[in-house]
Design a protein around this motif. Sequence first.
Motif, short mmCIF file in Angstrom:
data_model
loop_
_atom_site.label_atom_id
_atom_site.label_comp_id
_atom_site.label_asym_id
_atom_site.label_seq_id
_atom_site.Cartn_x
_atom_site.Cartn_y
_atom_site.Cartn_z
N PHE A 106 146.79 85.00 -49.57
CA PHE A 106 145.99 84.92 -48.36
C PHE A 106 144.56 85.30 -48.68
CE2 PHE A 106 143.90 87.26 -44.96
CZ PHE A 106 143.94 86.36 -43.92
N ARG A 107 143.60 84.53 -48.21
CA ARG A 107 142.19 84.84 -48.41
C ARG A 107 141.41 84.43 -47.16
NH1 ARG A 107 144.44 86.83 -52.06
NH2 ARG A 107 143.96 86.78 -54.25
N PHE A 108 140.32 85.16 -46.88
CA PHE A 108 139.41 84.77 -45.81
C PHE A 108 138.03 84.57 -46.43
CE2 PHE A 108 136.18 85.55 -42.61
CZ PHE A 108 136.57 84.64 -41.66
N ILE A 109 137.42 83.43 -46.13
CA ILE A 109 136.11 83.11 -46.67
C ILE A 109 135.18 82.79 -45.51
CG2 ILE A 109 134.80 81.60 -48.20
CD1 ILE A 109 137.35 81.23 -49.84
N ARG A 110 134.04 83.48 -45.47
CA ARG A 110 133.05 83.32 -44.40
C ARG A 110 132.12 82.14 -44.67
NH1 ARG A 110 133.39 88.83 -44.98
NH2 ARG A 110 131.91 88.96 -46.67
N TYR A 111 131.47 81.70 -43.61
CA TYR A 111 130.42 80.70 -43.75
C TYR A 111 129.22 81.33 -44.43
CZ TYR A 111 133.04 78.14 -40.20
OH TYR A 111 134.02 77.49 -39.51
N GLY A 112 128.42 80.51 -45.13
CA GLY A 112 127.22 80.99 -45.79
C GLY A 112 126.10 79.99 -45.63
N SER A 113 125.31 79.85 -46.66
CA SER A 113 124.21 78.90 -46.65
C SER A 113 124.76 77.47 -46.67
CB SER A 113 123.32 79.11 -47.88
OG SER A 113 124.04 78.75 -49.06
N ALA A 114 123.89 76.52 -46.50
CA ALA A 114 124.33 75.11 -46.53
C ALA A 114 124.97 74.79 -47.88
CB ALA A 114 123.15 74.19 -46.26
N GLU A 115 124.40 75.30 -48.96
CA GLU A 115 124.96 75.06 -50.29
C GLU A 115 126.33 75.71 -50.43
OE1 GLU A 115 123.74 76.90 -54.40
OE2 GLU A 115 122.37 75.26 -53.91
N ASP A 116 126.46 76.94 -49.93
CA ASP A 116 127.75 77.63 -49.97
C ASP A 116 128.80 76.88 -49.15
OD1 ASP A 116 126.76 79.71 -51.53
OD2 ASP A 116 126.29 80.96 -49.78
N ASN A 117 128.40 76.41 -47.99
CA ASN A 117 129.33 75.69 -47.12
C ASN A 117 129.77 74.37 -47.75
OD1 ASN A 117 129.22 77.74 -45.28
ND2 ASN A 117 127.75 76.74 -43.95
N HIS A 118 128.88 73.71 -48.48
CA HIS A 118 129.24 72.48 -49.19
C HIS A 118 130.30 72.80 -50.26
CE1 HIS A 118 128.89 68.50 -50.91
NE2 HIS A 118 128.72 69.07 -52.10
N ALA A 119 130.06 73.88 -51.01
CA ALA A 119 131.02 74.30 -52.03
C ALA A 119 132.35 74.68 -51.38
CB ALA A 119 130.46 75.47 -52.83
N LEU A 120 132.30 75.31 -50.22
CA LEU A 120 133.52 75.68 -49.49
C LEU A 120 134.29 74.43 -49.05
CD1 LEU A 120 135.35 77.78 -48.19
CD2 LEU A 120 133.75 77.89 -46.27
N GLY A 121 133.57 73.42 -48.59
CA GLY A 121 134.22 72.16 -48.22
C GLY A 121 134.92 71.52 -49.40
N GLN A 122 134.29 71.56 -50.56
CA GLN A 122 134.92 71.02 -51.77
C GLN A 122 136.16 71.82 -52.14
OE1 GLN A 122 131.49 71.11 -54.41
NE2 GLN A 122 131.29 68.88 -54.24
N LEU A 123 136.07 73.14 -51.98
CA LEU A 123 137.23 74.00 -52.27
C LEU A 123 138.40 73.64 -51.36
CD1 LEU A 123 138.61 76.53 -53.54
CD2 LEU A 123 137.57 77.84 -51.67
N ILE A 124 138.13 73.47 -50.08
CA ILE A 124 139.18 73.14 -49.12
C ILE A 124 139.87 71.83 -49.53
CG2 ILE A 124 139.63 72.46 -46.74
CD1 ILE A 124 137.35 74.49 -45.99
N ALA A 125 139.10 70.83 -49.89
CA ALA A 125 139.67 69.56 -50.31
C ALA A 125 140.53 69.72 -51.56
CB ALA A 125 138.56 68.53 -50.57
N LYS A 126 140.07 70.51 -52.51
CA LYS A 126 140.85 70.72 -53.75
C LYS A 126 142.15 71.48 -53.47
CE LYS A 126 136.89 70.78 -56.88
NZ LYS A 126 136.05 71.64 -57.74
N VAL A 127 142.06 72.51 -52.61
CA VAL A 127 143.27 73.28 -52.28
C VAL A 127 144.29 72.40 -51.59
CG1 VAL A 127 144.16 75.13 -50.80
CG2 VAL A 127 142.16 75.55 -52.24
N ARG A 128 143.83 71.58 -50.66
CA ARG A 128 144.75 70.68 -49.97
C ARG A 128 145.36 69.67 -50.92
NH1 ARG A 128 141.22 70.17 -44.43
NH2 ARG A 128 142.10 72.01 -43.44
N ALA A 129 144.60 69.24 -51.93
CA ALA A 129 145.10 68.26 -52.89
C ALA A 129 146.16 68.86 -53.82
CB ALA A 129 143.94 67.72 -53.74
N THR A 130 146.16 70.19 -54.00
CA THR A 130 147.17 70.80 -54.86
C THR A 130 148.56 70.75 -54.26
OG1 THR A 130 146.86 73.06 -53.98
CG2 THR A 130 145.49 72.41 -55.89
N ASP A 131 148.64 70.53 -52.96
CA ASP A 131 149.94 70.48 -52.29
C ASP A 131 150.57 69.11 -52.29
OD1 ASP A 131 150.22 73.11 -51.69
OD2 ASP A 131 149.43 72.96 -49.67
N LYS A 132 149.90 68.11 -52.78
CA LYS A 132 150.44 66.74 -52.72
C LYS A 132 151.21 66.39 -53.95
CE LYS A 132 147.08 65.37 -49.45
NZ LYS A 132 146.13 64.57 -48.93
#
Length: 69
Positions: A43-69
Amino acid sequence: MANVTKTSTGYIFDRLNADGLKLVNEFQRQHPRLCEPSSEPTFRFIRYGSAEDNHALGQLIAKVRATDK
């Protein structure tokens, strides 16, 4: 199956498999100010940050979701 839940201040990552946890842990090392410590191993909680951080967070979310397929 990993669960990524959007909240008003960030995202909750839970039920991570080993690959998803590895991705999130690496993100935490690269963006320590966005991440809250957790005593739960999958379990992890990740906060919003700068636009660059949020872009990296979006990429992380996509990668994590892809690991389940």
